[in-house]
Design an enzyme around this catalytic site. Sequence first.
Site, mmCIF file in Angstrom:
data_model
loop_
_atom_site.group_PDB
_atom_site.id
_atom_site.type_symbol
_atom_site.label_atom_id
_atom_site.label_comp_id
_atom_site.label_asym_id
_atom_site.label_seq_id
_atom_site.Cartn_x
_atom_site.Cartn_y
_atom_site.Cartn_z
ATOM 1 N N CYS A 1 13.590 10.296 7.033
ATOM 2 C CA CYS A 1 13.582 9.607 8.322
ATOM 3 C C CYS A 1 14.907 9.773 9.056
ATOM 4 O O CYS A 1 14.961 9.708 10.271
ATOM 5 C CB CYS A 1 13.219 8.144 8.148
ATOM 6 S SG CYS A 1 14.202 7.322 6.912
ATOM 7 N N GLU B 1 10.402 0.757 10.396
ATOM 8 C CA GLU B 1 11.356 1.857 10.311
ATOM 9 C C GLU B 1 10.578 3.116 10.651
ATOM 10 O O GLU B 1 9.682 3.519 9.913
ATOM 11 C CB GLU B 1 11.937 1.905 8.907
ATOM 12 C CG GLU B 1 13.294 2.539 8.892
ATOM 13 C CD GLU B 1 13.253 3.891 8.264
ATOM 14 O OE1 GLU B 1 13.067 4.869 9.019
ATOM 15 O OE2 GLU B 1 13.406 3.957 7.047
ATOM 16 N N LYS C 1 0.847 -1.200 0.000
ATOM 17 C CA LYS C 1 0.000 0.000 0.000
ATOM 18 C C LYS C 1 0.879 1.245 0.000
ATOM 19 O O LYS C 1 1.574 1.527 0.967
ATOM 20 C CB LYS C 1 -0.909 0.048 1.226
ATOM 21 C CG LYS C 1 -1.970 1.142 1.060
ATOM 22 C CD LYS C 1 -2.687 1.498 2.334
ATOM 23 C CE LYS C 1 -1.959 2.520 3.151
ATOM 24 N NZ LYS C 1 -1.836 3.854 2.502
ATOM 25 N N GLU D 1 9.664 14.509 16.470
ATOM 26 C CA GLU D 1 9.925 14.437 15.033
ATOM 27 C C GLU D 1 9.088 15.498 14.310
ATOM 28 O O GLU D 1 7.874 15.531 14.456
ATOM 29 C CB GLU D 1 9.557 13.045 14.517
ATOM 30 C CG GLU D 1 9.838 12.879 13.050
ATOM 31 C CD GLU D 1 9.701 11.436 12.598
ATOM 32 O OE1 GLU D 1 10.703 10.853 12.197
ATOM 33 O OE2 GLU D 1 8.591 10.886 12.660
HETATM 34 P P1 NAI Z 1 1.688 7.590 8.815
HETATM 35 O O1 NAI Z 1 2.541 6.756 9.674
HETATM 36 O O2 NAI Z 1 0.308 7.898 9.249
HETATM 37 O O3 NAI Z 1 1.586 6.930 7.346
HETATM 38 C C1 NAI Z 1 2.517 6.017 6.801
HETATM 39 C C2 NAI Z 1 1.759 4.922 6.066
HETATM 40 O O4 NAI Z 1 0.970 4.184 6.997
HETATM 41 C C3 NAI Z 1 0.787 5.434 5.007
HETATM 42 O O5 NAI Z 1 0.778 4.543 3.924
HETATM 43 C C4 NAI Z 1 -0.553 5.373 5.744
HETATM 44 O O6 NAI Z 1 -1.674 5.275 4.902
HETATM 45 C C5 NAI Z 1 -0.385 4.128 6.571
HETATM 46 N N1 NAI Z 1 -1.251 4.050 7.748
HETATM 47 C C6 NAI Z 1 -1.780 5.058 8.471
HETATM 48 N N2 NAI Z 1 -2.513 4.580 9.502
HETATM 49 C C7 NAI Z 1 -2.439 3.222 9.437
HETATM 50 C C8 NAI Z 1 -2.961 2.156 10.230
HETATM 51 N N3 NAI Z 1 -3.709 2.380 11.300
HETATM 52 N N4 NAI Z 1 -2.665 0.879 9.884
HETATM 53 C C9 NAI Z 1 -1.886 0.622 8.821
HETATM 54 N N5 NAI Z 1 -1.373 1.597 8.028
HETATM 55 C C10 NAI Z 1 -1.637 2.880 8.322
HETATM 56 O O7 NAI Z 1 2.488 8.940 8.541
HETATM 57 P P2 NAI Z 1 1.869 10.365 8.105
HETATM 58 O O8 NAI Z 1 0.566 10.606 8.797
HETATM 59 O O9 NAI Z 1 1.876 10.421 6.637
HETATM 60 O O10 NAI Z 1 2.971 11.335 8.675
HETATM 61 C C11 NAI Z 1 2.945 11.703 10.051
HETATM 62 C C12 NAI Z 1 4.342 11.786 10.594
HETATM 63 O O11 NAI Z 1 4.942 10.510 10.567
HETATM 64 C C13 NAI Z 1 5.296 12.643 9.789
HETATM 65 O O12 NAI Z 1 5.159 13.996 10.090
HETATM 66 C C14 NAI Z 1 6.600 12.076 10.209
HETATM 67 O O13 NAI Z 1 6.971 12.632 11.442
HETATM 68 C C15 NAI Z 1 6.328 10.610 10.393
HETATM 69 N N6 NAI Z 1 6.759 9.835 9.210
HETATM 70 C C16 NAI Z 1 7.912 9.126 9.293
HETATM 71 C C17 NAI Z 1 8.390 8.462 8.179
HETATM 72 C C18 NAI Z 1 9.668 7.703 8.217
HETATM 73 O O14 NAI Z 1 10.259 7.477 7.176
HETATM 74 N N7 NAI Z 1 10.125 7.242 9.357
HETATM 75 C C19 NAI Z 1 7.687 8.523 6.890
HETATM 76 C C20 NAI Z 1 6.448 9.258 6.927
HETATM 77 C C21 NAI Z 1 6.024 9.889 8.056
#
Ligand code: NAI
Length: 484
Positions: A282, A248, A174, A380
Site C-alpha cells: 500500500c 487504509e 474476513k 494505483e
Molecule cells: P479489494 O478491495 O476488492 O479487496 C480487499 C478485501 O475487501 C478482500 O477481503 C475482499 O474480499 C473484500 N471485499 C471486496 N468487496 C467487498 C465489499 N463490497 N464489501 C466488503 N468487503 C469487500 O481489493 P482487490 O480486488 O483484492 O485488489 C484490487 C486493487 O485494490 C489492487 O490492485 C490494489 O490496487 C488495491 N488494494 C489495496 C490494498 C492496500 O493495502 N491499500 C490491498 C489490496 C488491494
Amino acid sequence: MKRYQMYIDGEFVESKAQNWFPVYDPSTEEVIAEVPDGGAADVDRAVKAARAAFDSGPWAQTTAQDRGRMLFRLAAKIREEAAALAELESRNSGKPIVEAEYDVADTATCYEYYGGLATKVLGFVNPVPDNALSLTLKEPLGVAGQIIPWNYPLAMAAWKLAPALAAGCTCVLKPAEQTPLTILEVARWFGEIGFPPGVINIVTGFGETGAAIVAHPGVDKIAFTGSGEVGKIILRSAADQIKRVTMELGEKSPNLFFADADFEAAIDGALFGVFINQGEVCSSGSRILVERKIYSKFVDAMAEKAKTIKVGPPLDRTTKMGSLVSKEQYERVRSYQEVGKREARLVSGGGRPKAFEKGFYVEPTIFADVDNSARIAREEIFGPVASVIPFNDEADAIRIANDSPFGLAAAVWSRDIFRALRTVKALRAGIVWVNHMQPTYVEAPWGGYKQSGFGRELGPWGIDEYLEVKQVHINLSEQPIGWY
Ligand code: NAI
Ligand code: MG
C-alpha cells in the site's frame, strides 16, 4: 489437497450452504486448498457469537492483564511455528520466503506490542470548575468487523486483531479470498490459548461475505484495508447504522531524490521502495521523483541494477521477487505495463519473465520521463511498476509529490537536513521517511491523508480506534441541585 474449515464461535465449521472455493499457489497456478465460502448465514452466526461474547460472555469479565497474557501466548506460538507459517504464507501469496519470514516475525511483534499496551489504556481526570470529580474512561467499543487484503495476510490480521483484543473488543475477521490459509492455521491455537468462544471469528469468503459483515446490525465498527473502490462501498453501507469506520486505502507514494543524496543508497532505496513484495504494497514508492541534475545518471543506474533483481520461485531463498498473488492482479499489472509503454519511456522490464511457463510472474518494470498526469503516475497499479519523474527544484518536487489523490506515504532523500525537514513538513502524507523507504514498526502510527483513508493503525493510536470515550461526572456536593 487440504480442505479447511472456518472458525466461528470457538469451532471449526463448514459454510451453512456447503460451498467451497479453491485457493491457489500463484507461482504454479495449482490449487493448494479449499476453503468455505461463507454466506450471510455464516456471517450472522459469527456476529451473534461475537456479540454474545462481548455483551455477556467471560470475555467481558477478563482483566486487561489476562488479555495481555493471551496476546503474549499467541505471539509465542506464532514464533514457535514461524517456519511453517512463513512457508505457507509464501506459497499462498507468491512472496519470497525471506520476506514472509520477516512478516511472521512482525506479526508476533504486533501481538506482543498490544499485549503490553492492554494494561496501559489510561483514563483521565477532567479539571471541571464545579465541586465534582470528572473522569474520562476508555471502554472497548464492541464487535469489530475486520476486512483485510492479500498482500500481507498474517500481518494485516495482526494489525486488526491485536489492538481490538487488547481493547477488549470481539472480532469477526474476513481474510482476502486469495490468501485465507495462514490465519486459519493460527485459529487452531485460539482455544488452547484461552480466548473464549466468539471472541475471535474468522469467516472466509469473497466480497459478498465482507459486505454481509459491514451490513450486519450487530457490528459496531468496520476496519478495512483494500481498494478505494471497495472502501467507498463500505462507507456507504456503514452509514446506515453510523458504524465507526477506519480505512487504509490506495497509494501512489512519491519517493523524492535530491541531487545531494548518497547516490548508491538512493538507487537501492528507489528499487527497494517500489519492488519489495512485488510492488504489492500500500505504501509502494511507485512515483520516483528525481532532481534533473542527476536524472539521467539515476535512471541509467536504476535500470542497470533492476536487471540484477532475481525473479524466482517464492520458496527459493535467493529469490528477491516472487509471483504476483493472482491472475486478476497479474492481468492488471500486465495491462498497466502496456499503458506505460504508450505514455512514457520503458527502461527496464515491461513484460513477463521468459523463464517461467506458469505462475503470475512479471518483470520489475521501470518507466522514465513519466508525466505526473499520466495514468501510470495517477492510478494505483499495486505491482512492480515504477514511474520515474524529473523535477527542477524543491518547490517543483513538492508540487508534483502532492499532486495526487492519495497521501499514505512518501520519502525524501537528501544530505541537507534543512531541505529534508522542509520537505517532510510540506508533504501531504501520513508517513514520511527520510533517507529510507518502507520501514514499518508496530510502535509507530500507520495511515493516510486524503483518499488513502482515515484512522491510524499501530502504536497507541491503533488501540484508540477500538475504544469509546466515556465521560463520568461525580457530584461531590451534598446539596440538592436546587434548580426547581
Ligand atoms: P479489494 O478491495 O476488492 O479487496 C480487499 C478485501 O475487501 C478482500 O477481503 C475482499 O474480499 C473484500 N471485499 C471486496 N468487496 C467487498 C465489499 N463490497 N464489501 C466488503 N468487503 C469487500 O481489493 P482487490 O480486488 O483484492 O485488489 C484490487 C486493487 O485494490 C489492487 O490492485 C490494489 O490496487 C488495491 N488494494 C489495496 C490494498 C492496500 O493495502 N491499500 C490491498 C489490496 C488491494
Ligand atoms: Mg476487488
